[in-house]
Design a protein around this motif. Structure first.
Motif, PDB file in Angstrom:
ATOM      1  N   ASN A  48       0.856  -1.188   0.000  1.00  0.00           N
ATOM      2  CA  ASN A  48       0.000   0.000   0.000  1.00  0.00           C
ATOM      3  C   ASN A  48       0.890   1.236   0.000  1.00  0.00           C
ATOM      4  O   ASN A  48       1.548   1.545   0.997  1.00  0.00           O
ATOM      5  CB  ASN A  48      -0.909  -0.009   1.230  1.00  0.00           C
ATOM      6  N   THR A  55      -8.430  -2.351   1.188  1.00  0.00           N
ATOM      7  CA  THR A  55      -8.955  -3.713   1.258  1.00  0.00           C
ATOM      8  C   THR A  55      -8.694  -4.384  -0.082  1.00  0.00           C
ATOM      9  O   THR A  55      -9.023  -3.835  -1.133  1.00  0.00           O
ATOM     10  CB  THR A  55     -10.463  -3.726   1.546  1.00  0.00           C
ATOM     11  N   GLN A  57      -8.692  -8.097  -2.513  1.00  0.00           N
ATOM     12  CA  GLN A  57      -9.259  -9.426  -2.747  1.00  0.00           C
ATOM     13  C   GLN A  57      -8.395 -10.151  -3.769  1.00  0.00           C
ATOM     14  O   GLN A  57      -8.013  -9.575  -4.787  1.00  0.00           O
ATOM     15  CB  GLN A  57     -10.696  -9.324  -3.262  1.00  0.00           C
ATOM     16  N   MET A  84      -9.018 -12.326   1.339  1.00  0.00           N
ATOM     17  CA  MET A  84      -9.359 -10.924   1.599  1.00  0.00           C
ATOM     18  C   MET A  84      -8.408 -10.384   2.658  1.00  0.00           C
ATOM     19  O   MET A  84      -8.174 -11.041   3.684  1.00  0.00           O
ATOM     20  CB  MET A  84     -10.805 -10.790   2.084  1.00  0.00           C
ATOM     21  N   GLU A  86      -6.560  -6.549   4.531  1.00  0.00           N
ATOM     22  CA  GLU A  86      -6.494  -5.094   4.683  1.00  0.00           C
ATOM     23  C   GLU A  86      -5.024  -4.719   4.819  1.00  0.00           C
ATOM     24  O   GLU A  86      -4.320  -5.240   5.693  1.00  0.00           O
ATOM     25  CB  GLU A  86      -7.273  -4.614   5.898  1.00  0.00           C
ATOM     26  N   GLU A 117      -8.294  -4.193  -5.793  1.00  0.00           N
ATOM     27  CA  GLU A 117      -8.431  -3.237  -4.706  1.00  0.00           C
ATOM     28  C   GLU A 117      -9.921  -2.925  -4.590  1.00  0.00           C
ATOM     29  O   GLU A 117     -10.539  -2.426  -5.530  1.00  0.00           O
ATOM     30  CB  GLU A 117      -7.646  -1.954  -4.990  1.00  0.00           C
ATOM     31  N   ASP A 120     -13.593   1.965  -1.798  1.00  0.00           N
ATOM     32  CA  ASP A 120     -14.049   2.405  -0.480  1.00  0.00           C
ATOM     33  C   ASP A 120     -15.554   2.657  -0.499  1.00  0.00           C
ATOM     34  O   ASP A 120     -16.043   3.479  -1.270  1.00  0.00           O
ATOM     35  CB  ASP A 120     -13.303   3.678  -0.076  1.00  0.00           C
TER      36      ASP A 120
END
Length: 230
Positions: A48, A55, A57, A84, A86, A117, A120
């Protein structure tokens, strides 16, 4: 999930990759995974680079080629763990990729890891357009006996169009770039893969000449040949 919902063509993949290029908060490495028997697992690192938590996947699809199209289908032969996650700002997260199938690898097995990604939810509620990134990572499992790629070229006429076809009679895939026919570029830069015992094709612009000499570059270096007329 229905079979129809789990099949993806190359055209859709291209859209995903272009969409992903517009975002820069999530990066994935490596960009290709190759795992040799008896190893059954590998790792993928998500980073990141943004200022907010992301988040992510990760899904695995079996990959094959049929009639010039790349087909992805849901599979349980290979799993990504965890699926999944974070990822906090400035942090890395490692995803394990494990072959769960019990039968030994024969030749080469091809898969794609699709890393998304997740947009949000709060931003969507506030009317903000969130462009999520998507990576599609090639994944290969190889047996020690897997034979190298063996390419054969041909020209085919379909519905009034002419296509250059690359047939791979070997076990392992061939990654092609800078394909030319009779000295004229057919595909510049990365042209895609030809999986083992599969075919890929490229449409020719204009008429094919009598010169059917083909040149391309693979991961192992330059290749050349003469396309058969069909």
């Amino acid at each position: 999930m229905s079979h129809a919902a789990t099949v993806v063509t190359a055209a859709t993949l291209s859209f995903w990759l272009l969409t992903g290029a517009m975002a820069a908060s999530l990066s994935v490495s490596p960009t290709k995974l190759e795992i040799f028997s008896p190893q059954q697992a590998g790792a993928l690192t998500l980073r990141n680079m943004g200022e907010k938590a992301i988040t992510g996947q990760v899904r695995v699809f079996a990959w094959r080629q049929e009639n010039g199209e790349e087909i992805l289908e849901a599979t349980d032969a290979v799993v990504a763990s965890p699926p999944m996650i974070e990822v906090h700002p400035g942090a890395d997260y490692t995803i394990r990729v494990v072959r769960a199938a019990q039968a030994p690898v024969v030749g080469e097995e091809a898969y794609r890891l699709v890393v998304d990604e997740v947009p949000d939810a709060a931003a969507r509620r506030n009317g903000v357009i969130a462009l999520a990134i998507r990576y599609v990572i090639p994944l290969f499992f190889d047996s020690p006996e897997a034979g190298q790629a063996r390419l054969a070229w041909s020209l085919a006429h379909r519905q009034g169009k002419v296509f250059l076809t690359a047939r791979n009679d070997g076990d392992r895939r061939a990654q092609l770039r800078d394909i030319s026919l009779a000295g004229k570029p057919i595909a510049r830069g990365l042209a895609g893969y030809v999986l083992g015992h599969s075919s890929a094709l490229w449409e020719l612009r204009g008429k094919a000449s009598k010169d059917r000499s083909v040149k391309a570059v693979t991961e192992d270096g330059p290749v050349s040949g003469v396309a058969d007329a069909q």
